[in-house]
Scaffold this motif. Structure first.
Motif, PDB file in Angstrom:
ATOM      1  N   TRP A 114      28.251  53.901  41.559  1.00  4.25           N
ATOM      2  CA  TRP A 114      29.250  54.208  42.590  1.00  4.25           C
ATOM      3  C   TRP A 114      30.434  53.247  42.462  1.00  4.25           C
ATOM      4  N   GLN A 115      30.143  51.947  42.282  1.00  2.00           N
ATOM      5  CA  GLN A 115      31.209  50.960  42.137  1.00  2.00           C
ATOM      6  C   GLN A 115      32.097  51.288  40.941  1.00  2.00           C
ATOM      7  N   LYS A 116      31.472  51.663  39.834  1.00  2.00           N
ATOM      8  CA  LYS A 116      32.238  52.030  38.634  1.00  2.00           C
ATOM      9  C   LYS A 116      33.150  53.208  38.934  1.00  2.00           C
ATOM     10  N   SER A 117      32.636  54.195  39.660  1.00  2.00           N
ATOM     11  CA  SER A 117      33.434  55.392  39.969  1.00  2.00           C
ATOM     12  C   SER A 117      34.621  55.069  40.872  1.00  2.00           C
ATOM     13  N   LYS A 118      34.529  53.967  41.612  1.00  2.00           N
ATOM     14  CA  LYS A 118      35.594  53.560  42.537  1.00  2.00           C
ATOM     15  C   LYS A 118      36.503  52.488  41.943  1.00  2.00           C
ATOM     16  N   GLY A 119      36.161  52.016  40.754  1.00  2.00           N
ATOM     17  CA  GLY A 119      36.994  51.013  40.101  1.00  2.00           C
ATOM     18  C   GLY A 119      36.873  49.623  40.708  1.00  2.00           C
ATOM     19  N   VAL A 120      35.727  49.346  41.323  1.00  2.00           N
ATOM     20  CA  VAL A 120      35.504  48.005  41.878  1.00  2.00           C
ATOM     21  C   VAL A 120      34.473  47.270  41.018  1.00  2.00           C
ATOM     22  N   ALA A 121      34.401  45.968  41.168  1.00  2.00           N
ATOM     23  CA  ALA A 121      33.469  45.161  40.383  1.00  2.00           C
ATOM     24  C   ALA A 121      32.049  45.699  40.517  1.00  2.00           C
ATOM     25  N   GLN A 122      31.385  45.873  39.377  1.00  2.00           N
ATOM     26  CA  GLN A 122      30.034  46.437  39.348  1.00  2.00           C
ATOM     27  C   GLN A 122      28.992  45.339  39.509  1.00  2.00           C
ATOM     28  N   GLY A 150      26.398  45.633  41.785  1.00  2.00           N
ATOM     29  CA  GLY A 150      25.113  46.187  42.196  1.00  2.00           C
ATOM     30  C   GLY A 150      24.749  45.840  43.623  1.00  2.00           C
ATOM     31  N   ALA A 151      25.627  45.112  44.313  1.00  2.00           N
ATOM     32  CA  ALA A 151      25.419  44.751  45.719  1.00  2.00           C
ATOM     33  C   ALA A 151      26.631  45.224  46.514  1.00  2.00           C
ATOM     34  N   MET A 152      26.407  45.469  47.794  1.00  2.00           N
ATOM     35  CA  MET A 152      27.518  45.889  48.652  1.00  2.00           C
ATOM     36  C   MET A 152      28.189  44.643  49.232  1.00  2.00           C
ATOM     37  N   ASP A 153      28.924  43.939  48.363  1.00  2.00           N
ATOM     38  CA  ASP A 153      29.660  42.756  48.792  1.00  2.00           C
ATOM     39  C   ASP A 153      30.858  43.188  49.643  1.00  2.00           C
ATOM     40  N   ALA A 154      31.636  42.235  50.098  1.00  2.00           N
ATOM     41  CA  ALA A 154      32.736  42.542  51.019  1.00  2.00           C
ATOM     42  C   ALA A 154      33.710  43.563  50.449  1.00  2.00           C
ATOM     43  N   ALA A 191      34.165  47.334  51.952  1.00  2.00           N
ATOM     44  CA  ALA A 191      35.467  47.800  52.442  1.00  2.00           C
ATOM     45  C   ALA A 191      35.826  49.145  51.817  1.00  2.00           C
ATOM     46  N   HIS A 192      35.627  49.284  50.515  1.00  2.00           N
ATOM     47  CA  HIS A 192      35.888  50.569  49.838  1.00  2.00           C
ATOM     48  C   HIS A 192      34.992  51.656  50.414  1.00  2.00           C
ATOM     49  N   PHE A 193      33.726  51.325  50.581  1.00  3.17           N
ATOM     50  CA  PHE A 193      32.743  52.280  51.092  1.00  3.17           C
ATOM     51  C   PHE A 193      33.134  52.760  52.493  1.00  3.17           C
ATOM     52  N   ASN A 194      33.427  51.818  53.378  1.00  2.00           N
ATOM     53  CA  ASN A 194      33.764  52.175  54.754  1.00  2.00           C
ATOM     54  C   ASN A 194      35.085  52.934  54.836  1.00  2.00           C
ATOM     55  N   ASP A 195      36.068  52.555  54.020  1.00  5.73           N
ATOM     56  CA  ASP A 195      37.337  53.275  53.983  1.00  5.73           C
ATOM     57  C   ASP A 195      37.118  54.722  53.535  1.00  5.73           C
TER      58      ASP A 195
END
Length: 86
Positions: free
Chosen positions: A60-68, A70-74, A78-82
């Motif tokens: 999921w992180q890869k698909s969103k272009g955020v650091a991969q 493997g944890a739901m860091d801040a 933020a991406h997830f909630n947005d």
């Protein structure tokens, strides 16, 4: 129907913590439900953040272009909630 599942997952999932490998909670189950509804997780949600959830989060992180991480860091949270705003 898949669209309805997606809407339900979006309504239910708003992360306030930082679920990571080894954690167990209703929030992890909520995250897993979302990942399953969106095709990133293929197993039944258990509420335990294990290797399959970690791999699904990385995908999921890869698909969103955020650091991969493997944890739901801040940043991921933020991406997830947005993404899950109605």
């Amino acid at each position: 129907p898949p669209g309805q599942v997606m809407k339900m997952a979006k309504k239910l999932c708003k992360l306030t913590g930082s679920p990571a490998f080894g954690s167990k909670s209703d929030e992890v189950r909520c995250l897993q439900n979302y990942l399953k509804a969106t095709g990133f997780l293929s197993v039944t949600p258990t509420g335990t953040f294990g290797p399959l959830t970690r791999d699904a989060v990385k995908a999921w992180q890869k698909s969103k272009g955020v650091a991969q991480t493997g944890a739901m860091d801040a940043s991921s949270r933020a991406h997830f909630n947005d993404e899950n705003e109605e």
